[in-house]
Write an enzyme that holds these catalytic residues in place. Structure first.
Site, PDB file in Angstrom:
ATOM      1  N   CYS A  25       0.820  -1.216   0.000  1.00 28.38           N
ATOM      2  CA  CYS A  25       0.000   0.000   0.000  1.00 28.38           C
ATOM      3  C   CYS A  25       0.853   1.264   0.000  1.00 28.38           C
ATOM      4  CB  CYS A  25      -0.913   0.030   1.224  1.00 28.38           C
ATOM      5  SG  CYS A  25      -1.883  -1.458   1.492  1.00 28.38           S
ATOM      6  N   ASP A  69      -2.438  -3.834   7.959  1.00 32.39           N
ATOM      7  CA  ASP A  69      -3.552  -4.644   8.447  1.00 32.39           C
ATOM      8  C   ASP A  69      -3.534  -6.029   7.800  1.00 32.39           C
ATOM      9  OD1 ASP A  69      -4.298  -2.342   9.692  1.00 32.39           O
ATOM     10  OD2 ASP A  69      -6.090  -1.986   8.507  1.00 32.39           O
ATOM     11  N   CYS A  87      -2.158   2.900   3.128  1.00 30.55           N
ATOM     12  CA  CYS A  87      -2.935   1.951   3.924  1.00 30.55           C
ATOM     13  C   CYS A  87      -3.971   2.692   4.762  1.00 30.55           C
ATOM     14  CB  CYS A  87      -2.001   1.113   4.797  1.00 30.55           C
ATOM     15  SG  CYS A  87      -2.741  -0.417   5.399  1.00 30.55           S
ATOM     16  N   ASP A  88      -5.036   1.990   5.142  1.00 30.77           N
ATOM     17  CA  ASP A  88      -6.244   2.712   5.550  1.00 30.77           C
ATOM     18  C   ASP A  88      -6.128   3.579   6.794  1.00 30.77           C
ATOM     19  OD1 ASP A  88      -6.169   0.514   7.249  1.00 30.77           O
ATOM     20  OD2 ASP A  88      -8.091  -0.300   6.633  1.00 30.77           O
ATOM     21  N   LYS A  89      -5.303   3.216   7.792  1.00 28.92           N
ATOM     22  CA  LYS A  89      -5.195   4.073   8.984  1.00 28.92           C
ATOM     23  C   LYS A  89      -4.416   5.348   8.687  1.00 28.92           C
ATOM     24  CE  LYS A  89      -7.348   0.880  10.938  1.00 28.92           C
ATOM     25  NZ  LYS A  89      -7.195  -0.031   9.790  1.00 28.92           N
ATOM     26  N   CYS A 108      -5.555  -1.876  -1.124  1.00 25.84           N
ATOM     27  CA  CYS A 108      -6.452  -2.991  -1.451  1.00 25.84           C
ATOM     28  C   CYS A 108      -7.554  -2.548  -2.407  1.00 25.84           C
ATOM     29  CB  CYS A 108      -7.044  -3.563  -0.179  1.00 25.84           C
ATOM     30  SG  CYS A 108      -5.816  -4.237   0.959  1.00 25.84           S
ATOM     31  N   GLU A 129      -9.494  -5.949  13.685  1.00 29.01           N
ATOM     32  CA  GLU A 129     -10.432  -6.270  12.616  1.00 29.01           C
ATOM     33  C   GLU A 129     -10.551  -7.786  12.490  1.00 29.01           C
ATOM     34  OE1 GLU A 129      -9.661  -2.387   9.748  1.00 29.01           O
ATOM     35  OE2 GLU A 129      -8.862  -4.337   9.159  1.00 29.01           O
ATOM     36  N   SER A 161     -12.667  -5.504   8.884  1.00 21.46           N
ATOM     37  CA  SER A 161     -12.002  -4.978   7.696  1.00 21.46           C
ATOM     38  C   SER A 161     -13.056  -4.517   6.710  1.00 21.46           C
ATOM     39  CB  SER A 161     -11.142  -6.080   7.076  1.00 21.46           C
ATOM     40  OG  SER A 161     -10.815  -5.765   5.742  1.00 21.46           O
TER      41      SER A 161
END
Length: 554
Positions: free
Chosen positions: A51, A83, A124-126, A193, A444, A470
């Site tokens: 990511c 993650d 990445c998502d965070k 992702c 998650e 997730s």
């Protein structure tokens, strides 16, 4: 008249600041740079995860944009975690914690160095809510750039395909060679992702919020469009400095309503509830979980995107990205067009010349022919969730589920039960002590939910938890249950065999046990010892508010 050097002048101007200037010459400053606005470029680069493996190249493009527009860019790093790699392990407890570390580190570097503006780049998502929280706390002209989405893997696979393949292998529907082939080919290179999981959800939300340039959320990670997005973001910060437009001028209640509307239409992740509340908290906006119910009652799901749908983000990009969707919503009166954005223009001005999707495309449905007529993000309440819980119900799972509880005190035990065929049709898997304080860190649950799907039980069992899910999770799942078990929520005293009702039409999560019995159980409940007593996880457990408050540590 705004002062674009409000902060850097305090660090480098005057004879007494000679030591500061002396320290900056070796890192690339020339004499004339000290008279320019300084812009920090926060890079979340790391070889920890695909990511973020390309983010430094994007940071260099943003640096070019800042410098060409008359500023002086300074690249600095903050952390990222993965993650996808840590999922299902003890390491996943650090995931949500990283959001706070990222916010803290951006605030720390920018505040210390006296940067006048900020470009923050996340993958990445965070990274995304972490960057936005940091920008909001600082409230200096700033902009967020999404690192972009990954390409599909072989046979239209992605990271969730690998998790679900584990369940298929355990169910003997694929062999070891097939599992290894999916493992090797599902993630072909850089980027976040590929479905409408948390990364693409949050990128879309931030663009709708007004904190990214138009279509920043809908670009491939490795592309000329993404490079150009970074250059233009660097240039845009100088415009924000000139006009003195700051993040908290942009992130108003109406802007958050726009973000919620867009992520509902896209079928976005439940994590958006947690993160948008946290971002709003930083911005001083009183956003609550009930606002998701209020807005969601009138907003349909119209995007056929993974995990519950068919398509990946890269395919949405091919038909025009998110802008035609937002134009459709604006024209239907579903977005606030007067909200300011990082372009220095309003949402309506940004969307004025956007052309609609071609009629032949099948990814975004029309508003009068939706996949679901109202929101898939359901805020459930009841005796199991007095302060609320969050479910992602697209309707494909059904709209209600009644089953019997099978209880587990941590994620690993539940996963083992699924893989060992201990879970049967009609069961409600209960995973507790995984909340912000209890885990700590609110892991998650992609591993057990994917195993359920791989085992072919997707429509036959449900899973509830005080942890999270997730964005890749689908099925009948409820997370973010508050109060969490560790804080004495009713979830702590559910017993095997208890009946549980999940009603996504009436937004109810109920333990079907007499209240007298529940009270009796609670009177004998003893809080377990914390899993961590020192370090960052212990700090998070002590400071984090409940999931219904965004699990913020401020």
């Amino acid at each position: 008249m705004s002062n674009p050097r409000k902060y850097s002048s305090q660090v480098v101007d005057g004879y007494e600041r000679a030591p500061s200037r002396a320290m900056l010459y070796p890192v690339g400053f020339e004499k004339e740079d000290f008279n320019k606005p300084q812009v920090g470029v926060a890079s979340t680069w790391s070889m920890v995860t695909p990511c973020n493996m390309h983010i430094n190249q994007l940071a260099e493009q943003a640096e070019k944009g800042v410098n060409s527009a008359g500023g002086k860019a300074v690249i600095f790093n903050t952390i990222t975690i993965s993650d996808g790699i840590s999922m299902g392990s003890e390491g996943m407890k650090y995931s949500l914690v990283s959001r706070e570390v990222i916010a803290d580190s951006i605030e720390t570097v920018v505040g210390c160095q006296g940067f006048d503006g900020v470009v923050a780049i996340g993958g990445c998502d965070k990274n995304m809510p972490g960057c936005i929280i940091g920008l909001s706390r600082l409230n200096r002209p700033g902009i967020f750039v999404y690192g972009g989405t990954i390409q599909p893997g072989e046979n239209h696979t992605d990271v969730v395909s690998v998790f679900e393949a584990v369940g298929k292998y355990a169910n003997n529907t694929i062999d070891a060679i097939e599992l290894e082939n999916i493992e090797k080919t599902a993630i072909p290179g850089p980027g976040s992702c590929g479905g409408m999981y948390t990364a693409n959800t949050m990128a879309s939300a931030i663009e709708a919020l007004g904190m990214s340039l138009p279509n920043s959320s809908a670009q491939d990670a490795i592309s000329a469009d993404k490079n150009n997005d970074c250059v233009r973001a660097g240039e845009a910060v100088l415009n924000l400095l000139e006009k003195d437009i700051k993040p908290n001028d942009i992130m108003t209640m109406k802007a958050f309503e726009n973000a919620i509307t867009v992520i509902i239409t896209l079928g976005g992740s439940t994590n958006a509830v947690l993160h948008l509340i946290a971002m709003a908290d930083a911005a001083g906006v009183d956003l609550s979980i009930d606002d998701f119910t209020r807005i969601g009652a009138n907003v349909p799901v119209i995007a056929d995107l993974k995990p519950s749908g068919k398509y990946l983000m890269s395919e949405l990009i091919e038909i025009g990205g998110t802008l035609p969707l937002m134009k459709m919503l604006l024209d239907a009166g579903m977005l606030h067009g007067d909200c300011m954005t990082v372009t220095g223009k309003t949402m309506a001005e940004n969307l004025a010349d956007v052309k609609p999707y071609e009629e032949s495309q099948d990814i975004i449905k029309s508003l009068d022919n939706p996949i679901k007529k109202d929101s898939h993000l359901r805020i459930l309440k009841g005796n199991l969730a007095l302060e609320g819980a969050v479910a992602k119900i697209t309707g494909k799972e059904g709209l209600s589920f009644k089953g019997v509880a099978k209880c587990y005190g941590r994620e690993e035990a539940a996963l083992a039960a699924v893989l060992n065929d201990e879970i049967k049709a009609g069961d409600v898997i209960v995973i507790r002590y995984e909340g912000p304080a209890g885990g700590p860190g609110m892991r998650e649950m992609l591993a057990p939910t994917s195993a359920v799907m791989g085992k072919g039980l997707g429509g036959q069992v449900a899973l509830i938890t005080d942890g999270r899910f997730s964005g890749g999770t689908h099925g009948f799942v409820v997370g973010h249950i508050t109060p969490e078990a560790f804080k004495g929520g009713v979830l702590a005293v559910v017993e095997d065999g208890d009946e549980i009702l999940i009603d996504a039409e009436n937004n109810v999560l109920e333990l079907l046990v007499d209240q007298v019995i529940i009270d009796e159980r609670l009177s004998h409940w003893v809080q377990p010892k914390p899993n961590y007593t020192k370090g960052v996880l212990a700090k998070f457990a002590k400071l984090a508010k409940s999931a219904s408050k965004g699990a913020v540590t401020s």
